[in-house]
Design an enzyme around this catalytic site. Structure first.
Site, PDB file in Angstrom:
ATOM      1  N   ASN A  13       9.661 -12.507 -52.543  1.00  0.00           N
ATOM      2  CA  ASN A  13       8.334 -13.095 -52.348  1.00  0.00           C
ATOM      3  C   ASN A  13       7.613 -13.055 -53.694  1.00  0.00           C
ATOM      4  O   ASN A  13       7.132 -12.012 -54.113  1.00  0.00           O
ATOM      5  CB  ASN A  13       7.589 -12.267 -51.297  1.00  0.00           C
ATOM      6  CG  ASN A  13       6.218 -12.822 -50.971  1.00  0.00           C
ATOM      7  OD1 ASN A  13       5.726 -13.730 -51.654  1.00  0.00           O
ATOM      8  ND2 ASN A  13       5.596 -12.291 -49.946  1.00  0.00           N
ATOM      9  N   ARG A  60      10.402 -16.506 -49.705  1.00  0.00           N
ATOM     10  CA  ARG A  60       9.126 -17.050 -49.227  1.00  0.00           C
ATOM     11  C   ARG A  60       8.805 -18.276 -50.079  1.00  0.00           C
ATOM     12  O   ARG A  60       8.770 -18.208 -51.315  1.00  0.00           O
ATOM     13  CB  ARG A  60       8.008 -16.036 -49.368  1.00  0.00           C
ATOM     14  CG  ARG A  60       6.712 -16.622 -48.873  1.00  0.00           C
ATOM     15  CD  ARG A  60       5.539 -15.748 -49.121  1.00  0.00           C
ATOM     16  NE  ARG A  60       4.335 -16.431 -48.703  1.00  0.00           N
ATOM     17  CZ  ARG A  60       3.145 -16.194 -49.201  1.00  0.00           C
ATOM     18  NH1 ARG A  60       2.978 -15.288 -50.133  1.00  0.00           N
ATOM     19  NH2 ARG A  60       2.111 -16.861 -48.767  1.00  0.00           N
ATOM     20  N   HIS A 105      -0.164 -19.773 -45.519  1.00  0.00           N
ATOM     21  CA  HIS A 105      -0.112 -18.481 -44.814  1.00  0.00           C
ATOM     22  C   HIS A 105       0.637 -18.591 -43.491  1.00  0.00           C
ATOM     23  O   HIS A 105       0.466 -17.762 -42.591  1.00  0.00           O
ATOM     24  CB  HIS A 105      -1.523 -17.919 -44.524  1.00  0.00           C
ATOM     25  CG  HIS A 105      -2.245 -17.437 -45.745  1.00  0.00           C
ATOM     26  ND1 HIS A 105      -3.581 -17.650 -45.940  1.00  0.00           N
ATOM     27  CD2 HIS A 105      -1.803 -16.756 -46.828  1.00  0.00           C
ATOM     28  CE1 HIS A 105      -3.947 -17.118 -47.103  1.00  0.00           C
ATOM     29  NE2 HIS A 105      -2.877 -16.570 -47.662  1.00  0.00           N
ATOM     30  N   ARG A 164     -10.742 -18.529 -55.745  1.00  0.00           N
ATOM     31  CA  ARG A 164     -10.673 -19.971 -55.463  1.00  0.00           C
ATOM     32  C   ARG A 164     -11.939 -20.420 -54.726  1.00  0.00           C
ATOM     33  O   ARG A 164     -12.471 -19.680 -53.909  1.00  0.00           O
ATOM     34  CB  ARG A 164      -9.461 -20.289 -54.572  1.00  0.00           C
ATOM     35  CG  ARG A 164      -8.169 -19.714 -55.100  1.00  0.00           C
ATOM     36  CD  ARG A 164      -7.015 -19.953 -54.150  1.00  0.00           C
ATOM     37  NE  ARG A 164      -5.965 -18.981 -54.353  1.00  0.00           N
ATOM     38  CZ  ARG A 164      -5.083 -18.607 -53.439  1.00  0.00           C
ATOM     39  NH1 ARG A 164      -5.106 -19.154 -52.237  1.00  0.00           N
ATOM     40  NH2 ARG A 164      -4.170 -17.706 -53.718  1.00  0.00           N
ATOM     41  N   GLU A 224       5.194 -10.477 -42.751  1.00  0.00           N
ATOM     42  CA  GLU A 224       5.819 -11.704 -43.238  1.00  0.00           C
ATOM     43  C   GLU A 224       7.317 -11.540 -43.500  1.00  0.00           C
ATOM     44  O   GLU A 224       8.111 -12.425 -43.177  1.00  0.00           O
ATOM     45  CB  GLU A 224       5.092 -12.178 -44.507  1.00  0.00           C
ATOM     46  CG  GLU A 224       3.697 -12.701 -44.178  1.00  0.00           C
ATOM     47  CD  GLU A 224       2.769 -12.769 -45.369  1.00  0.00           C
ATOM     48  OE1 GLU A 224       2.629 -11.748 -46.075  1.00  0.00           O
ATOM     49  OE2 GLU A 224       2.175 -13.824 -45.590  1.00  0.00           O
TER      50      GLU A 224
END
Ligand code: AMP
Length: 398
Positions: free
Chosen positions: A10, A91, A179, A235, A384
C-alpha cells in the site's frame, strides 16, 4: 493447515506500507506489518513488527528515492526471516475509466493505469513504480491490483456524470469515488446485518463520505480525484470552480507556461489547502487539537470548517437515502478524535442523531449513540489489508 501467505503493498506519496497474512483454510492471520516512511528525506523510518507488535526491524535509513525504499522492503522480505508470499495484492487508488475490476497485474495493465495518473497524482506514480518493481523483484509470484474505485461501481449515472462538455466526459472525467477498500471493510464488519440506509464517514488525512443503500454505494463525496469532496488534511475538497480560475490567473502572471501553472495550481489545491491551508499550522488533527487548547483561532476555524462540511454532507445523504439507520465513523480522525465526532453529531440532532458522551469517550471500535438516538452511530476501524487479501484469494480462485 495449508499455508498461503499473501503480501499486501500500500504505497502513498512518501511511504510504502506492507503487511502479510497467513490465509490457509479460511484463516486470515496477520503475520507481520511494516512501512518505509519519509521517502525523499535523509532520515526515513523503516520498521517491521510481528503480529504481537514486537519490532523485528527498526531502522532510520536515508531514503533518497522510492527505489531505495522499495529495495529495503524487498531485501528484508527475501532475507529468509519472513515466509515467501504466494501472491501480492496492491492497493490501487484508481485505474482510470477502463479498469474498473480488480485483476491480475500485467505490464500492459500497469501502462494503462499509468496513463490515468492525473486522476490520482499523489498515489498512482509510486503505485505503478512499485507494481513494476514487484514483478521484477518477486518473479513468478502473481500480483493483483485491488481498486479503491471498485466499491463505487454501483454509483448511478446521475452521481457519476459531471456537468461539463461531453468531450471531457469522453476523456474519462467522471466521479470515481475513493476509499472504496475502507468502505468495503466496514460492510464486511457489519455482515450479516448491514443496515438498509447507511452513511460511512472515512475521516483521515484524506477524508470522504459515502451513502450506501442495501450494501450498494449510491453516492460518495470524492469525485474525479481524491481532492474533491469534503475538506481533507491538505486538500480543498469541493470548491467553487471560480476560486480555481482566480488562483490560476494569479499563478499565470508569474508562470506563463500552462503546464507549469497547472502543476502549481495542483500543489495549491492538493498540498497547501484543507486543514493546513486554513490553520496555517498543520494538516494533522492532533496538532490542531493542541493548538486549539492553546487558544489558536485559525486552528479552531479549520476544525470547525471540517466538522461543518461533514455535517452538511451527511445531511444531504440522509435526503438521498430518504432516512438513515446507521452512521459509521472510521479512519484516523473518525476512530480517535472524540471531539470531532461530538462536534459533527451536534449539528445533526434534527436527523435524530444523539451521541452518548460517555460512550463516545473512546478511541477505537464502539457504538456511541445514546439509547434515545433514532440512528445507531458506530466507530469501526478500516481493515483495508484484510479486504485486499480477500480479493486476492478470490482472484486466485481460492
Ligand atoms: P489516517 O489518514 O486514517 O491515518 O488518519 C490520519 C489523521 O488521524 C491525522 O489527522 C491524525 O492527526 C488523526 N489522528 C490520529 N490519532 C488521533 C487522535 N488520537 N486524536 C485526533 N486525531 C488523530
Amino acid at each position: 493447515m495449508s499455508s498461503l501467505p499473501i503480501l499486501v503493498l500500500n504505497s502513498g506519496s512518501s511511504s510504502i506500507k506492507f503487511s502479510a497474512y497467513e490465509t490457509g483454510d479460511g484463516q486470515r492471520t496477520r503475520l507481520f506489518e511494516g512501512a518505509v516512511d519519509g521517502i525523499g528525506t535523509d532520515l526515513g523510518k523503516f520498521w517491521i513488527k510481528d503480529a504481537a507488535g514486537k519490532k523485528l526491524v527498526d531502522q532510520t535509513p536515508p531514503l533518497p528515492s522510492r527505489a531505495v525504499a522499495f529495495q529495503l522492503v524487498a531485501d528484508a522480505l527475501h532475507s529468509g526471516d519472513f515466509p515467501a508470499p504466494a501472491a501480492i495484492g496492491h492497493r490501487t487508488v484508481c485505474g482510470g475509466p477502463n479498469i474498473r475490476e480488480n485483476q491480475i497485474i500485467t505490464p500492459a495493465l500497469i501502462d494503462e493505469i499509468e496513463g490515468y495518473a492525473d486522476l490520482a497524482p499523489l498515489h498512482t506514480p509510486i503505485a505503478v513504480y512499485i507494481m513494476r518493481e514487484a514483478l521484477r523483484l518477486f518473479p513468478g509470484i502473481p500480483n493483483f491490483a485491488v481498486l479503491d474505485t471498485y466499491f463505487h461501481r454501483t454509483l448511478p449515472e446521475v452521481a457519476t456524470h459531471m456537468p461539463i462538455p461531453t468531450e471531457y466526459v469522453a476523456m474519462g472525467v467522471r466521479r470515481y469515488g475513493y476509499h472504496g477498500i475502507s468502505y468495503e471493510s466496514i460492510l464486511h464488519q457489519l455482515q450479516p446485518n448491514v443496515p438498509e440506509k447507511l452513511v460511512v464517514a472515512h475521516l483521515g488525512n484524506g477524508s470522504s463520505i459515502s451513502a450506501i443503500r442495501k450494501g450498494d454505494c449510491i453516492d460518495t463525496s470524492m469525485g474525479l480525484t481524491p481532492t474533491g469532496g469534503i475538506i481533507s488534511g491538505s486538500r480543498t475538497g469541493d470548491i467553487d470552480p471560480g476560486v480555481l480560475i482566480f488562483i490560476l490567473k494569479q499563478i499565470a502572471r508569474s508562470t506563463p507556461d500552462a503546464a507549469a501553472a497547472a502543476e502549481k495550481l495542483e500543489t495549491v489545491v492538493s498540498k497547501k489547502s484543507g486543514l493546513l491551508g486554513v490553520s496555517e499550522r498543520s494538516n494533522d488533527m492532533r496538532d490542531l487539537r493542541e493548538a486549539i487548547q492553546a487558544g489558536n483561532a485559525k486552528a479552531r476555524l479549520a476544525v470547525d470548517k471540517f466538522c461543518w462540511t461533514i455535517a452538511r454532507w451527511i445531511g444531504s445523504y440522509v435526503a438521498e437515502l430518504n432516512g438513515l439507520d446507521m452512521l459509521v465513523f472510521t479512519g484516523g480522525i473518525g476512530e480517535n478524535d472524540i471531539a470531532a465526532r461530538a462536534e459533527i453529531c451536534a449539528n445533526l440532532g434534527a436527523l435524530g442523531i444523539v451521541l452518548d458522551p460517555a460512550r463516545n469517550n473512546v478511541r477505537g471500535e464502539a457504538t456511541i449513540s445514546a439509547a434515545n438516538s433514532s440512528v445507531t452511530v458506530r466507530v469501526l476501524p478500516p481493515l483495508e489489508d484484510l479486504i485486499i487479501v480477500n480479493h486476492v484469494l478470490r482472484l486466485m480462485g481460492q
